[in-house]
Scaffold this motif. Sequence first.
Motif, PDB file in Angstrom:
ATOM      1  N   LYS A   2      31.047  43.428  35.567  1.00  0.00           N
ATOM      2  CA  LYS A   2      31.983  42.788  36.489  1.00  0.00           C
ATOM      3  C   LYS A   2      31.568  41.327  36.695  1.00  0.00           C
ATOM      4  O   LYS A   2      30.406  40.958  36.522  1.00  0.00           O
ATOM      5  N   GLU A  40      31.206  39.924  39.352  1.00  0.00           N
ATOM      6  CA  GLU A  40      30.234  39.859  40.435  1.00  0.00           C
ATOM      7  C   GLU A  40      28.802  39.937  39.900  1.00  0.00           C
ATOM      8  O   GLU A  40      27.883  39.292  40.414  1.00  0.00           O
ATOM      9  N   LYS A  54      37.576  31.550  39.952  1.00  0.00           N
ATOM     10  CA  LYS A  54      37.517  32.975  40.312  1.00  0.00           C
ATOM     11  C   LYS A  54      36.215  33.353  41.008  1.00  0.00           C
ATOM     12  O   LYS A  54      36.160  34.319  41.776  1.00  0.00           O
ATOM     13  N   ASP A 110      36.286  33.799  44.717  1.00  0.00           N
ATOM     14  CA  ASP A 110      37.214  34.809  45.252  1.00  0.00           C
ATOM     15  C   ASP A 110      36.498  36.159  45.237  1.00  0.00           C
ATOM     16  O   ASP A 110      36.294  36.757  44.178  1.00  0.00           O
ATOM     17  N   GLU A 111      36.099  36.637  46.439  1.00  0.00           N
ATOM     18  CA  GLU A 111      35.276  37.849  46.518  1.00  0.00           C
ATOM     19  C   GLU A 111      35.987  39.062  45.964  1.00  0.00           C
ATOM     20  O   GLU A 111      35.382  39.889  45.263  1.00  0.00           O
ATOM     21  N   GLU A 112      37.294  39.222  46.232  1.00  0.00           N
ATOM     22  CA  GLU A 112      38.050  40.366  45.718  1.00  0.00           C
ATOM     23  C   GLU A 112      38.159  40.323  44.202  1.00  0.00           C
ATOM     24  O   GLU A 112      37.992  41.324  43.507  1.00  0.00           O
ATOM     25  N   ALA A 113      38.431  39.121  43.692  1.00  0.00           N
ATOM     26  CA  ALA A 113      38.574  38.957  42.242  1.00  0.00           C
ATOM     27  C   ALA A 113      37.257  39.262  41.526  1.00  0.00           C
ATOM     28  O   ALA A 113      37.247  39.863  40.438  1.00  0.00           O
ATOM     29  N   ARG A 114      36.145  38.871  42.119  1.00  0.00           N
ATOM     30  CA  ARG A 114      34.841  39.087  41.488  1.00  0.00           C
ATOM     31  C   ARG A 114      34.576  40.574  41.271  1.00  0.00           C
ATOM     32  O   ARG A 114      33.947  40.965  40.302  1.00  0.00           O
ATOM     33  N   LYS A 115      35.064  41.422  42.190  1.00  0.00           N
ATOM     34  CA  LYS A 115      34.802  42.861  42.082  1.00  0.00           C
ATOM     35  C   LYS A 115      35.717  43.541  41.067  1.00  0.00           C
ATOM     36  O   LYS A 115      35.387  44.602  40.549  1.00  0.00           O
ATOM     37  N   LYS A 116      36.881  42.945  40.811  1.00  0.00           N
ATOM     38  CA  LYS A 116      37.854  43.579  39.925  1.00  0.00           C
ATOM     39  C   LYS A 116      37.789  43.079  38.475  1.00  0.00           C
ATOM     40  O   LYS A 116      37.986  43.835  37.538  1.00  0.00           O
TER      41      LYS A 116
END
Length: 591
Positions: free
Chosen positions: A479, A481, A516, A519-525
Amino acid sequence: MKLNVLLVRFLVWRMKYISNNNFTLILSGIVGLVAGLAAVTLKESVHYIQAVLNKYIYTSGFDFLYLFYPLAGIVLTMVVAKYVLKEKLGHGITQILFVISKRSSIVKRSMMYSRMLTSAITVGFGGSVGLEAPIVVTGSAIGSNLAQLTHLNYKKRTLLIACGASGAISAIFNSPIAGVIFAIEVILTDVTINKFIPILLSSVTGSLVSLALLGDDLLFSFKLKDPFLAEHVHYYIFLGIACGIVSVHFTRLTYVIERLIKKVTNDWSRAVVGGIGVALIVLTFPPIYGEGYATIKQLLNGNDDIIFNNSLIYEGTDKTLVIIMLLFAILVVKPVASALTIGSGGSGGIFAPSLFMGGIAGYLFAKTVNFVLPITISTSNFTLVAMCGVMSGVLHAPLTAIFLIAEITGGYELFVPLMLVSAISFITISYFEKHSLYTKSLIEKGDLIQHDKDRQVLSLMKVNKIIESDLLTIKYDAKLEDMIKLIKKSKRNIFPVLNYDGGLEGIITLDDIREKMFDEEARKKIIVKEVMQLPPAEVHPDDSMQTVMNKFEVTQAWNLPVIDEGQYIGFLSKSRIFNAYRNKLINQDKE
């Protein structure tokens, strides 16, 4: 161990009290001395072997025993090279040029004696090659190893290689000027006064050793009998063209025959096939046996009956016409004999064969002119001048050829025709063959670069020495992240993306994920594979630096991955290459 301690103490003392330039001058004299001794030893060894073999022919009463000698010599040379020395022979001077270009002028220690041993066997047993190239290799190896022993840099090692070559040529022909010019024309590509003086000293030393030990018993010498006549200059012009054509014939046929004989992959079979081939040629044309200097000396003295000795061809009613036809046939087949001797496993050089071809061509030219036209031109002068012409063409060394013939004839009376024929021959062959026999194969493979400083420096650089392997890698299914953790540790802005087999899937730069990564949400997806990019090109560890730079130029990239058999090795960067190039350039320019 004690020797190493003494050597270290000596080198420390030397650095305190003797400057680098003075130390190089001392070493050049030593190299010339040892190369001169090696030349004398090789020449005397060959003469001893020949004397023993000839004595056996005399006592046995079998005049054609000499036909079997070349075969025995080639097979014996192959055995010694393969099983004792464990070396590949080939064209010795070509190997020296390769070592200078690709091996930092580090010549193997065994080459200080291997070519002497193998060429003594090959030439002593009648192989149709010469001693000059092996002794040049020996002298060059002596220079290189002495430089390595005293911890000299690349520049000095190369200079002492040239000193060894100069001393060897000077000693074997007693021609110090030709020795100097050969080293400059063939071995070195650029010369300054700092290089010229050591080469000069080495050449003089080699010549003095030869004079002291051999006196007038030289490899080849001749005293001029006829003067140069200016009204014959137009004949010399035609002779120059003829020498150029003979040079082209020699060069191209040598390559063809060597390629053919090397298709016989088994060493024993190749040696036997080559030996039998040389024997059959010698059976038909006995003057081709050995170096051929004895035949040339007889022709210079006007004794052309020598070509009928032990020959199956008889003089016939019109002797002159038969001689002309026979000399022409010898010109045609001599390159075959020389190429078979070297290509099948023998040891020797093309120096003597080129002089032999020139001598035959010159005598044939003068004999034909005297036979066809109502005029008499000097057969000895044209023989000598043509030796210069063919040597100039084959070796692409016109100055060496001019001064060699001038020195071995004991004067400069033929200097004008020597210069004229040498120049015309060189121009003629240059139209067909841009490179000499020594350099052609190396240049075609990219192993020798002449007159191009940029490419010369690049050729000294190796990909595996400048690979950057400190880049942090990440798996393709990780990921984004996970990558943030790598970014915190890394000092680089490029990250190789690998699969689980160690292969490269792509690369990611900070520019690819800059938006990206915050962007915390983007990092996880987001998966790494979704944002990576393919490299514009790949580099192999065995690629030449010229190839690598071409890839950088075409792709306009600053970093390229190095891949070996599908496995990721590291990266090459332009900045690292430029830095390595700068260091190489500085080291090369140091004196």
